[in-house]
Design a protein around this motif. Structure first.
Motif, PDB file in Angstrom:
ATOM      1  N   HIS A  63      19.500   8.695   3.515  1.00 36.84           N
ATOM      2  CA  HIS A  63      18.952   8.340   4.936  1.00 36.84           C
ATOM      3  C   HIS A  63      17.950   6.810   4.834  1.00 36.84           C
ATOM      4  CE1 HIS A  63      16.140   9.289   8.471  1.00 36.84           C
ATOM      5  NE2 HIS A  63      17.014   8.517   8.762  1.00 36.84           N
ATOM      6  N   ARG A  64      17.345   6.846   3.810  1.00 33.34           N
ATOM      7  CA  ARG A  64      16.573   5.600   3.458  1.00 33.34           C
ATOM      8  C   ARG A  64      17.244   4.293   3.428  1.00 33.34           C
ATOM      9  NH1 ARG A  64      11.043   5.598   1.481  1.00 33.34           N
ATOM     10  NH2 ARG A  64      10.017   7.585   1.641  1.00 33.34           N
ATOM     11  N   VAL A  65      18.527   4.446   2.272  1.00 35.53           N
ATOM     12  CA  VAL A  65      19.305   3.485   2.314  1.00 35.53           C
ATOM     13  C   VAL A  65      19.906   2.933   3.563  1.00 35.53           C
ATOM     14  CG1 VAL A  65      21.420   2.563   1.246  1.00 35.53           C
ATOM     15  CG2 VAL A  65      19.973   4.232  -0.084  1.00 35.53           C
ATOM     16  N   GLU A  66      20.206   3.790   4.415  1.00 31.10           N
ATOM     17  CA  GLU A  66      21.051   3.666   5.865  1.00 31.10           C
ATOM     18  C   GLU A  66      19.908   2.900   6.573  1.00 31.10           C
ATOM     19  OE1 GLU A  66      22.619   6.995   7.800  1.00 31.10           O
ATOM     20  OE2 GLU A  66      24.278   7.143   6.133  1.00 31.10           O
ATOM     21  N   GLN A  67      18.859   3.303   6.613  1.00 32.64           N
ATOM     22  CA  GLN A  67      17.536   2.598   7.349  1.00 32.64           C
ATOM     23  C   GLN A  67      17.551   1.136   6.756  1.00 32.64           C
ATOM     24  OE1 GLN A  67      14.418   5.333   6.858  1.00 32.64           O
ATOM     25  NE2 GLN A  67      14.496   5.903   8.898  1.00 32.64           N
ATOM     26  N   ALA A  68      17.528   0.967   5.445  1.00 29.94           N
ATOM     27  CA  ALA A  68      17.279  -0.498   4.948  1.00 29.94           C
ATOM     28  C   ALA A  68      18.439  -1.300   5.205  1.00 29.94           C
ATOM     29  CB  ALA A  68      17.216  -0.170   3.481  1.00 29.94           C
ATOM     30  N   ARG A  69      19.808  -0.774   5.422  1.00 38.55           N
ATOM     31  CA  ARG A  69      21.023  -1.358   5.733  1.00 38.55           C
ATOM     32  C   ARG A  69      20.822  -1.773   7.257  1.00 38.55           C
ATOM     33  NH1 ARG A  69      26.274   1.042   3.197  1.00 38.55           N
ATOM     34  NH2 ARG A  69      27.145  -0.864   4.298  1.00 38.55           N
ATOM     35  N   ARG A  70      20.260  -0.866   8.121  1.00 38.48           N
ATOM     36  CA  ARG A  70      20.221  -1.353   9.313  1.00 38.48           C
ATOM     37  C   ARG A  70      19.221  -2.606   9.665  1.00 38.48           C
ATOM     38  NH1 ARG A  70      21.046   4.372  10.679  1.00 38.48           N
ATOM     39  NH2 ARG A  70      18.681   4.708  10.421  1.00 38.48           N
ATOM     40  N   ARG A  71      18.295  -2.724   8.739  1.00 40.93           N
ATOM     41  CA  ARG A  71      17.417  -3.877   8.608  1.00 40.93           C
ATOM     42  C   ARG A  71      18.074  -5.287   7.968  1.00 40.93           C
ATOM     43  NH1 ARG A  71      13.842   0.358   7.055  1.00 40.93           N
ATOM     44  NH2 ARG A  71      13.780  -0.433   4.816  1.00 40.93           N
ATOM     45  N   GLY A  72      19.154  -5.026   7.420  1.00 38.78           N
ATOM     46  CA  GLY A  72      19.852  -6.253   6.905  1.00 38.78           C
ATOM     47  C   GLY A  72      19.892  -6.246   5.554  1.00 38.78           C
ATOM     48  N   ARG A  73      19.433  -5.106   4.922  1.00 40.64           N
ATOM     49  CA  ARG A  73      19.739  -5.170   3.475  1.00 40.64           C
ATOM     50  C   ARG A  73      21.049  -4.865   2.947  1.00 40.64           C
ATOM     51  NH1 ARG A  73      14.702  -3.992   0.947  1.00 40.64           N
ATOM     52  NH2 ARG A  73      15.868  -4.487  -0.918  1.00 40.64           N
ATOM     53  N   VAL A  74      21.385  -5.379   1.771  1.00 45.28           N
ATOM     54  CA  VAL A  74      22.828  -5.367   1.085  1.00 45.28           C
ATOM     55  C   VAL A  74      22.728  -3.975   0.399  1.00 45.28           C
ATOM     56  CG1 VAL A  74      24.602  -6.317  -0.153  1.00 45.28           C
ATOM     57  CG2 VAL A  74      23.256  -7.612   1.378  1.00 45.28           C
ATOM     58  N   SER A  75      24.018  -3.012   0.426  1.00 50.47           N
ATOM     59  CA  SER A  75      23.909  -1.725  -0.377  1.00 50.47           C
ATOM     60  C   SER A  75      24.362  -2.160  -1.780  1.00 50.47           C
ATOM     61  CB  SER A  75      25.001  -1.033   0.310  1.00 50.47           C
ATOM     62  OG  SER A  75      25.196   0.173  -0.469  1.00 50.47           O
ATOM     63  N   THR A  76      23.389  -2.152  -2.442  1.00 49.30           N
ATOM     64  CA  THR A  76      23.634  -2.514  -4.085  1.00 49.30           C
ATOM     65  C   THR A  76      22.999  -1.029  -4.693  1.00 49.30           C
ATOM     66  OG1 THR A  76      21.273  -3.352  -4.240  1.00 49.30           O
ATOM     67  CG2 THR A  76      23.165  -4.956  -3.545  1.00 49.30           C
ATOM     68  N   PRO A  77      23.421  -1.230  -6.176  1.00 54.33           N
ATOM     69  CA  PRO A  77      22.766  -0.207  -6.898  1.00 54.33           C
ATOM     70  C   PRO A  77      21.250  -0.120  -7.255  1.00 54.33           C
ATOM     71  CG  PRO A  77      24.492  -0.967  -8.140  1.00 54.33           C
ATOM     72  CD  PRO A  77      24.302  -2.013  -6.927  1.00 54.33           C
ATOM     73  N   ALA A  78      20.827  -1.555  -7.077  1.00 49.80           N
ATOM     74  CA  ALA A  78      19.126  -1.518  -6.872  1.00 49.80           C
ATOM     75  C   ALA A  78      18.746  -0.922  -5.662  1.00 49.80           C
ATOM     76  CB  ALA A  78      18.909  -3.016  -7.011  1.00 49.80           C
ATOM     77  N   LEU A  79      19.222  -1.111  -4.601  1.00 46.47           N
ATOM     78  CA  LEU A  79      18.715  -0.505  -3.236  1.00 46.47           C
ATOM     79  C   LEU A  79      18.494   1.080  -3.527  1.00 46.47           C
ATOM     80  CD1 LEU A  79      17.751  -0.559  -0.513  1.00 46.47           C
ATOM     81  CD2 LEU A  79      20.232  -0.822   0.209  1.00 46.47           C
ATOM     82  N   TYR A  80      19.577   1.333  -3.935  1.00 45.14           N
ATOM     83  CA  TYR A  80      19.711   3.159  -4.238  1.00 45.14           C
ATOM     84  C   TYR A  80      18.747   3.487  -5.192  1.00 45.14           C
ATOM     85  CZ  TYR A  80      23.926   4.128  -1.589  1.00 45.14           C
ATOM     86  OH  TYR A  80      24.855   4.147  -0.562  1.00 45.14           O
ATOM     87  N   LEU A  81      18.314   2.817  -6.159  1.00 47.72           N
ATOM     88  CA  LEU A  81      17.380   3.172  -7.280  1.00 47.72           C
ATOM     89  C   LEU A  81      16.094   3.129  -6.675  1.00 47.72           C
ATOM     90  CD1 LEU A  81      18.569   1.438 -10.556  1.00 47.72           C
ATOM     91  CD2 LEU A  81      18.276   3.887 -10.064  1.00 47.72           C
ATOM     92  N   ARG A  82      15.641   1.875  -5.729  1.00 50.76           N
ATOM     93  CA  ARG A  82      14.487   2.048  -5.251  1.00 50.76           C
ATOM     94  C   ARG A  82      14.173   2.887  -4.089  1.00 50.76           C
ATOM     95  NH1 ARG A  82      15.530  -3.659  -5.482  1.00 50.76           N
ATOM     96  NH2 ARG A  82      16.178  -3.633  -3.431  1.00 50.76           N
ATOM     97  N   SER A  83      15.245   3.197  -3.479  1.00 50.63           N
ATOM     98  CA  SER A  83      15.247   4.270  -2.535  1.00 50.63           C
ATOM     99  C   SER A  83      14.949   5.669  -3.286  1.00 50.63           C
ATOM    100  CB  SER A  83      16.554   4.240  -1.448  1.00 50.63           C
ATOM    101  OG  SER A  83      16.591   3.144  -0.923  1.00 50.63           O
ATOM    102  N   THR A  84      15.628   5.909  -4.350  1.00 52.77           N
ATOM    103  CA  THR A  84      15.417   7.262  -5.025  1.00 52.77           C
ATOM    104  C   THR A  84      13.991   7.360  -5.311  1.00 52.77           C
ATOM    105  OG1 THR A  84      17.900   7.342  -5.661  1.00 52.77           O
ATOM    106  CG2 THR A  84      16.239   8.536  -6.957  1.00 52.77           C
ATOM    107  N   VAL A  85      13.597   6.127  -6.202  1.00 49.73           N
ATOM    108  CA  VAL A  85      11.993   6.548  -6.621  1.00 49.73           C
ATOM    109  C   VAL A  85      11.023   6.652  -5.595  1.00 49.73           C
ATOM    110  CG1 VAL A  85      10.123   5.233  -7.585  1.00 49.73           C
ATOM    111  CG2 VAL A  85      12.695   5.249  -8.657  1.00 49.73           C
ATOM    112  N   ASN A  86      11.337   5.782  -4.298  1.00 45.72           N
ATOM    113  CA  ASN A  86      10.440   6.064  -3.258  1.00 45.72           C
ATOM    114  C   ASN A  86      10.375   7.453  -2.603  1.00 45.72           C
ATOM    115  OD1 ASN A  86       9.370   3.173  -3.566  1.00 45.72           O
ATOM    116  ND2 ASN A  86      10.914   2.497  -2.023  1.00 45.72           N
TER     117      ASN A  86
END
Length: 316
Positions: free
Chosen positions: A159-182
Motif C-alpha cells: 500500500h505504501r509503495v502504491e501511494q508513492a508510485r501515485r506521487r510519481g515515484r518509480v518502483s525500485t527495490p530501494a523504494l520497497y526497502l524504504r517502505s518496508t522499514v517505514n
C-alpha cells in the motif's frame, strides 16, 4: 489458433514500438486481435469476453496486476459449450504471459526470462511445439491469485509503495526497502498480534502478527534476488503459509534474513509454517491490510483461502 493480446499500455518496461514488434511476432503464429486496458479492472472484462468468444489463447502484456485481472476474467467466463472437460483448464483458453512489469513474479515462476523479448521468444517456441502446463491457483474469498497473498505487514508495505508510485515515484527495490522499514517501525502495531488461522478439524493458530500465503515459489523478487518464505510452495500443490507470531526486531530480522538464503528454511519460535493446505481462514480482531499478487485490495477482518487445482493451462 485464435488469440487475444491484452495490453496494459502503462506497462513499465515496454514502449509503443516494442509492442508493435510483439504483435508482429505473435501474428506469425496465431490469428491475433489486440485489446488495450483503459482502467483498473478492465483486463478482467477483456479476458472474460475473449473466453466467451471461444478464443484458444489469451496473451498478457503487463505486470503481475494485469495477469491477475486476466486470470480472474478467465475464471469468471462461461466459454462456448464446444470446449468441454472436467477442469477449468480443459474448458478455458490457455494463458501466455509476456513480462512487461517491474517484477513479473508469475512469469518468472513459470521459468520465463525477465525481459519481454526473450519471454516472447520462449512463448512462440511453446506455441510451435505445443508446450504447456496446467497449474493450480489460489482463491481468497471470490478472487483468484496466481502466486501470493498477504495479510498484514507485507500488504501494508505494498500500500505504501502504491501511494508513492501515485506521487510519481518509480518502483525500485530501494523504494520497497524504504517502505518496508517505514511501515515496520512507524506504521505497525508490533506488540499486539491480532490474526488467527482456522483450519477444518485443526486447532486454531492464534496471536499471529502477519501472514504470507504462497501458491508457488518464490514469493517475490528484490531485483534479481529471490525472496522465499515458503520454498516448497508449488503450482502443483495446495497453498503454503508462513506466519510470524511477533514482530520483534531481533526475531523479525533473523527470519527475513532466512528468506534471502540460498537454501531458505525459515525456522524459529516466532514462525508458523504450513505446507500444502487445501483451505483455511484468516480472522483478525481489527482490520488488516490485504494484497493479492502484489496489488493492495484494502483492509479486511476475515478472508477465506482455498487451493484450486488444475485451474489453468499456461504456455511456457
Amino acid at each position: 489458433m485464435r488469440a487475444v493480446l491484452v495490453v496494459n499500455p502503462k506497462a513499465t518496461t515496454t514502449s509503443e514500438r516494442s509492442r508493435d514488434v510483439l504483435v508482429r511476432a505473435l501474428r506469425s503464429e496465431v490469428d491475433l486481435s489486440v485489446r488495450y486496458t483503459r482502467r483498473r479492472g478492465h483486463a478482467m472484462d477483456l479476458a472474460r469476453e475473449a473466453a466467451e468468444e471461444g478464443v484458444d489463447l489469451v496473451v498478457t502484456l503487463g505486470g503481475d496486476g494485469t495477469v491477475n485481472e486476466v486470470v480472474n476474467g478467465l475464471m469468471a467466463a462461461e466459454p462456448p459449450t464446444i470446449r468441454t472437460g472436467g477442469s477449468p483448464a480443459e474448458r478455458l483458453p490457455a494463458l501466455a504471459t509476456v513480462p512487461g512489469g517491474s517484477t513479473n513474479v508469475f512469469a518468472r515462476a513459470l521459468g520465463l526470462p525477465r525481459e519481454w523479448p526473450e519471454g516472447t521468444s520462449m512463448i512462440l517456441e511453446g506455441l510451435r511445439l505445443g508446450r504447456s502446463r496446467t497449474i493450480g491457483l489460489g482463491r481468497a474469498d471470490d478472487r483468484y491469485f496466481t502466486f501470493c497473498a498477504g495479510f498484514g505487514l507485507d500488504a501494508a508495505v505494498i500500500h505504501r509503495v502504491e501511494q508513492a508510485r501515485r506521487r510519481g515515484r518509480v518502483s525500485t527495490p530501494a523504494l520497497y526497502l524504504r517502505s518496508t522499514v517505514n511501515q515496520y517501525f512507524l506504521g505497525s502495531d508490533r506488540r499486539h498480534p491480532t490474526i488467527s488461522l482456522e483450519r477444518p478439524g485443526e486447532v486454531t493458530e492464534g496471536d499471529l502478527a502477519t501472514v504470507i500465503i504462497q501458491n508457488t515459489a518464490p514469493w517475490t523478487y528484490l531485483g534479481e534476488r529471490e525472496i522465499n518464505p515458503n520454498p516448497a510452495a508449488s503450482f502443483d500443490l495446495g497453498l503454503d503459509v508462513l506466519a510470524m507470531r511477533q514482530l520483534r526486531v531481533a526475531s523479525t530480522a533473523r527470519t527475513v534474513t532466512q528468506f534471502f538464503s540460498h537454501t531458505p528454511n525459515p525456522r524459529g519460535r516466532q514462525v508458523l509454517q504450513l505446507h500444502d493446505l487445501a483451505e483455511f481462514t484468516l480472522v483478525a480482531s481489527r482490520p488488516q491490510a490485504f494484497q493479492l499478487d502484489g496489488d493492495y485490495l484494502g483492509e479486511r477482518k476475515k478472508v477465506r483461502f482455498a487451493s484450486v487445482p488444475a485451474a489453468l493451462r499456461v504456455i511456457c
